[in-house]
Each structure stands twice: as C-alpha cells, then as structure tokens.
Design a protein around this motif. Structure first.
Motif, short mmCIF file in Angstrom:
data_model
loop_
_atom_site.label_atom_id
_atom_site.label_comp_id
_atom_site.label_asym_id
_atom_site.label_seq_id
_atom_site.Cartn_x
_atom_site.Cartn_y
_atom_site.Cartn_z
N LEU A 53 -20.61 2.51 27.15
CA LEU A 53 -19.57 2.83 26.24
C LEU A 53 -20.10 3.02 24.81
CD1 LEU A 53 -16.90 0.58 27.63
CD2 LEU A 53 -16.59 2.94 27.63
N ASP A 54 -21.18 1.89 24.53
CA ASP A 54 -21.84 2.16 23.24
C ASP A 54 -22.32 3.31 23.18
OD1 ASP A 54 -20.87 -0.20 22.24
OD2 ASP A 54 -22.45 -1.52 22.88
N ASP A 106 -16.68 7.78 27.38
CA ASP A 106 -15.16 7.69 26.73
C ASP A 106 -14.73 6.40 27.74
OD1 ASP A 106 -16.42 10.47 26.03
OD2 ASP A 106 -14.82 10.04 24.78
N GLY A 157 -10.45 9.74 13.32
CA GLY A 157 -9.95 8.09 13.42
C GLY A 157 -10.77 7.27 14.09
N ARG A 158 -11.98 7.65 14.66
CA ARG A 158 -12.61 6.91 15.54
C ARG A 158 -13.93 6.55 14.96
NH1 ARG A 158 -14.84 8.18 21.45
NH2 ARG A 158 -16.68 7.05 21.34
N LEU A 159 -14.38 5.51 15.06
CA LEU A 159 -15.42 4.96 14.23
C LEU A 159 -16.92 5.86 14.96
CD1 LEU A 159 -16.97 2.83 12.10
CD2 LEU A 159 -18.08 2.28 14.44
N GLU A 185 -18.10 2.64 6.78
CA GLU A 185 -17.87 1.29 7.38
C GLU A 185 -19.09 0.65 7.42
OE1 GLU A 185 -15.03 -0.28 8.87
OE2 GLU A 185 -13.66 1.27 9.38
N ALA A 186 -19.39 -0.38 6.39
CA ALA A 186 -20.76 -0.90 6.03
C ALA A 186 -21.47 -1.40 7.34
CB ALA A 186 -20.56 -2.09 5.21
N GLY A 187 -22.61 -1.03 7.53
CA GLY A 187 -23.39 -1.63 8.64
C GLY A 187 -22.96 -1.07 9.94
N MET A 188 -22.25 0.03 10.21
CA MET A 188 -21.72 0.63 11.50
C MET A 188 -21.73 1.96 11.29
SD MET A 188 -18.93 -2.18 12.99
CE MET A 188 -17.59 -2.29 11.76
N ARG A 245 -16.04 7.14 9.53
CA ARG A 245 -14.60 7.26 10.07
C ARG A 245 -13.97 8.35 9.34
NH1 ARG A 245 -11.91 3.40 13.23
NH2 ARG A 245 -12.91 1.66 12.15
N GLU A 268 -10.81 9.74 8.49
CA GLU A 268 -9.29 9.58 8.65
C GLU A 268 -8.33 10.64 8.13
OE1 GLU A 268 -7.75 6.96 9.94
OE2 GLU A 268 -8.80 5.39 9.01
N GLU A 326 -12.12 1.48 21.76
CA GLU A 326 -13.05 3.10 21.49
C GLU A 326 -13.37 3.48 20.24
OE1 GLU A 326 -11.80 5.94 24.79
OE2 GLU A 326 -11.19 7.12 23.06
N ALA A 327 -12.13 3.11 19.34
CA ALA A 327 -12.50 3.59 18.06
C ALA A 327 -12.80 2.65 17.22
CB ALA A 327 -11.05 4.23 17.47
N ARG A 366 -11.31 0.00 16.07
CA ARG A 366 -10.39 -0.17 15.04
C ARG A 366 -9.46 -1.17 15.32
NH1 ARG A 366 -6.96 4.52 12.38
NH2 ARG A 366 -8.76 4.71 11.36
N HIS A 410 -10.09 -4.61 8.27
CA HIS A 410 -11.55 -4.22 8.34
C HIS A 410 -12.24 -5.51 8.95
CE1 HIS A 410 -15.50 -2.39 7.12
NE2 HIS A 410 -15.65 -3.61 6.67
N PRO A 436 -19.70 -5.84 11.10
CA PRO A 436 -20.28 -5.73 12.31
C PRO A 436 -20.45 -6.84 13.07
CG PRO A 436 -21.49 -4.52 10.46
CD PRO A 436 -20.51 -5.27 9.95
#
Lengths: 229, 229
Positions: free
Chosen positions: A96-97, A101, A172-174, A220-223, A226, A228, B143-144, B146, B155, B158
């Motif tokens: 998944l990482d 999906d 919407g997804r990171l 998203e800090a460190g990740m 996204r 929006e 998945e997202a 979030r 928020h 990590p």
DNA sequence: CCTTGGCGTCAAGAAGTCGCTAAGACGCGC
DNA sequence: GCGCGTCTTAGCGACTTCTTGACGCCAAGG
C-alpha cells in the motif's frame, strides 16, 4: 446503441488455478482479461496494453510483487489491487505504501473481490470520466493539457505539468515526495526534494491566488503534497 | 435455512479443570472445541484441523507457550488469545510481540473471556483492509492519509501518522511498545517508551474527545496500546 | 505509609524541512 | 554558435517536528 469498450484487467498470479478462476469469473462479468504469470511478464503486458486495473498476487517467484507495484507506479497511476496470503501483513502495508490501491486476503470470496474491484474502478473514474478539473480560481483540462486561469491561458513547463497532473489525478490524497519524484523524474530519484520545492513554488506562483498561503497545493511537512479541490 | 458451520476453537492448557471448564462453556455457546494438553499437541492439532481461533495457556510443561505462538505464526495468521497468570508479565509481552492477538489474565471471568473471544473473531472475519476507518468522533482515510474530525481536517505529523496507522491497521489488538517503536522508529528502538508517551499524548489531543480519558487509544500499562473502534 | 515503576504532561532546545531567490547549467531550435 | 526557455543547484531564514528532561499523578507492593 454503441457498446462501451470492455474494462481491461491484468491478472498477475503464478498459480494456474487462481489465474483461471479469476479469468472465468471476470470474463463472465464482461471484463476483458489479460493474464500474466510473473512479475516481468506483468510489467511488459502492462506497458503494452495499458490495462484499466491490475490484480496482483504478492507472492510471485522471481520479481517480488512489491517490486511490480513500484515498477508500475514509476510511470502509471493504474489502480492496483493486491492479493496476498494473510500471513504477509507487513508486505501488504508495504504494498500500500508503494502505491497499491487496495488489497484482498487469500483465500478470498469471489464476491468480495468483485466488490472491491468495482469500488476501486469507481474511485478511479470520477463519474463519466471528466478530464477537466475546476476550482474557483483555475481550470485544468487533463486531456488537452491546458490550464486556464480567469480567462487567460497559463503556460506550464513540461515538469510543472507532470507534477500538476499527478497531483490533480489524485485529488484530496496525500502524494508522497517519493511518488512525485519517481513519477516525474524517474525511478532512481527519491530524495531530491529540493526539485519539488522549486517547482512547486513555480506552480503556485502561476496557479494560487495567494502563492505564499497555498489553498490548492498543500504541503504536508515531512510527507508530501496534497491537491485540495 | 442452512446451518453455518460451527466456529472451531483450539484450547491449549495442561490443567484438566481449566480445560474442561473452557470446553463446557464454549460448547454451550455453540463453538466446536478441540483440546490440547501440551505445546506439541497444540501444534499438531492446529496443523491437522485449522482452527478458527486458539486459546493458549502460556504456562505449559515442555514446549513453552511462547514457542507455540512462534510455531503457529510461521504458517498461519489464526487469531491467538493468550492465557497467563498475572505474575508472568514479561511472558505476555513476549507472546504479543511474537504475534499473539490478545491476552487474558488468570484467574479470568468466563464472561470476559467470551467477550474478548467474540471481539477477536469479529475483527478477523471481514478481512482487514478497509481503507477508511470510522468512529463516532473522527474518520481516518488510510489511502489518502487524511484524518477528519467533525468536518475539519486534522493535521498529523509524520510520526503521529505512522503510529496511528499502525494501531488502526490492527484494530482491537493489543500492540506492544516494542512493535510500535520498531515499526515507527526502526529495529534498533525498543525501550524508548517516552517517545510513545509524548506522541500518543499529541495524537490524543488531536483525536480524542476527552484526551485525558482516552476512548479510542487505550493504554495497557506495562504492555502497549490498543485502538478500540 | 512509603517506595517504586509506569504513565501523562509540559516546555525548551535540537534537528529537520520548507519557501524563496538567484545564479549557473543544460538543451533545443535557429 | 547563439539565445531562449527550462531545469538544476546552492544558500538562507522561517517554520515545523522531534527529542529530551523534569515533574506530578496514580496504582501496586512492601
């Protein structure tokens, strides 16, 4: 009435029984099925036929299923559903990482699998496939590769477009920095986050109403980033 | 109407009274019970009958209960509930680290045991892997990546996300401090429980309706944490 | 009743990450 | 070979996140 082209599904599994069980059941539901017996085979067939969804067994001989996920994610966002035996919990998370999906545990009920398959396809085709994304401030036409802000065209460089497209196709997804780097620059890039900082700044300057306080392209800090809506 | 096949439970205990007490009570609830009197016996019977759940006493003569857990986890993900006397604190943690799902302290109330048993079975039934986890107070989209609480985004940093994800992917199960530390910080971390305290506090502040009395992220003193749906 | 161990909380400093800018390098068409 | 658009690289301050240590609380055990 014109018949919609069948949804193409690439099935990757080394066990003949499972392969043919999936083949039969999927064809019965009107899917077009392509079969691969190994990781290498899967990558070749995916590149050749551009399936609409990949059903991937993690426990493959040779190339690991995980590597197949990475290999696919290097250039395509095709939805991937992973099959695995229950023991391989860590592998599932890793898959998944890596960008899979969804996953289904073997042994699986065919109905559950079909339900997840439909759900995944639905998620990846937002309604009647609208290749146009609208926000209050700009419009992105993914098909025509055009961006309009207000009523003027915004010009994006190739790299900028690749970044925007990837983000917008996962609304919407990171999206992790790795994902973006590997998709836009290639598999060997994974830590050059400065590229992202520079290009994101350029994109924001062109798209965001207030680039210093982004509304659409969120960090998203460190990740990762996204998009929006 | 077709009768569902009975859920099969393998009971492993060397004390005859406890064995028969469990046997009687479980049968009365409609479970099919298989009894084992030693570790070797347990491994053989598990391999032969593929039970749906294993109730395992840690204090066995011969093969240690811990070894039984390892032996089972080598080839099956069957849920394991460990029974042990209160003194054997370290053994319980070791068993959980080895992959046990939950534990009950002897002497135990039959009702508590049955409740934990049902809970463990329930969460192993529908296959894991929904990409979205809902509670009354927040929604986690794995998945997202979030988290939404009420209708505002929450928020997570990590590290916070890594902790939450691991706990949520093992709902209801007792996760040891070791497991969390090694998964989030790396294999060489195993005793820095202060990290966990600090980050759990931050997570609770963001997710729990009443952070000082957690409802979802439960601490099990001396052992670890549990995500309760 | 006191000690002990584990936990929650807080705050401050350390470490890491990001946004921004500008200069140099690259590649393509001319 | 030149110029232009584009990408890479470097450096800095600002900001976010993590670590660390101190303290109080509570429950279990002596």
């Amino acid at each position: 009435m014109t018949t919609a082209p069948a949804t193409r599904i690439l099935v990757v599994d080394d066990e003949p029984q499972i392969r043919s069980a999936l083949d039969v059941n999927l064809r019965a539901r009107g899917y077009a099925v392509d079969l691969a017996v190994s990781g290498e085979d899967a990558l070749h067939r995916a590149a050749a036929h551009h399936p609409d969804l990949v059903l991937l067994d993690l426990g493959l001989p040779g190339i690991d299923g995980l590597e197949v996920v990475r290999g696919l994610r290097g250039w395509t966002a095709v939805p991937i559903i992973v099959l695995s035996v229950r023991e391989a919990e860590a592998d599932k998370v890793a898959a998944l990482d890596a960008g899979a999906d969804d996953y289904v545990t073997k042994p699986f009920g065919m109905n559950e699998l079909l339900a997840r398959l439909r759900a995944t396809l639905r998620r990846h085709q937002p309604g009647p496939g609208q290749p146009v994304v609208r926000t209050d401030d700009f419009v992105i036409d993914l098909e025509a590769k055009r961006v309009v802000r207000g009523d003027v065209d915004v010009h994006l460089t190739p790299t900028e477009w690749a970044v925007v497209e990837y983000l917008v196709r996962h609304p919407g997804r990171l999206v992790t920095q790795r994902q973006l780097l590997q998709h836009v620059w290639g598999p060997q890039y994974e830590s050059e986050t400065n590229y992202l900082r520079v290009h994101l700044a350029a994109i924001r300057k062109k798209l965001e109403p207030n680039p210093s306080q982004p509304r659409y392209l969120i960090t998203e800090a460190g990740m990762g980033y996204r998009f929006e809506l």
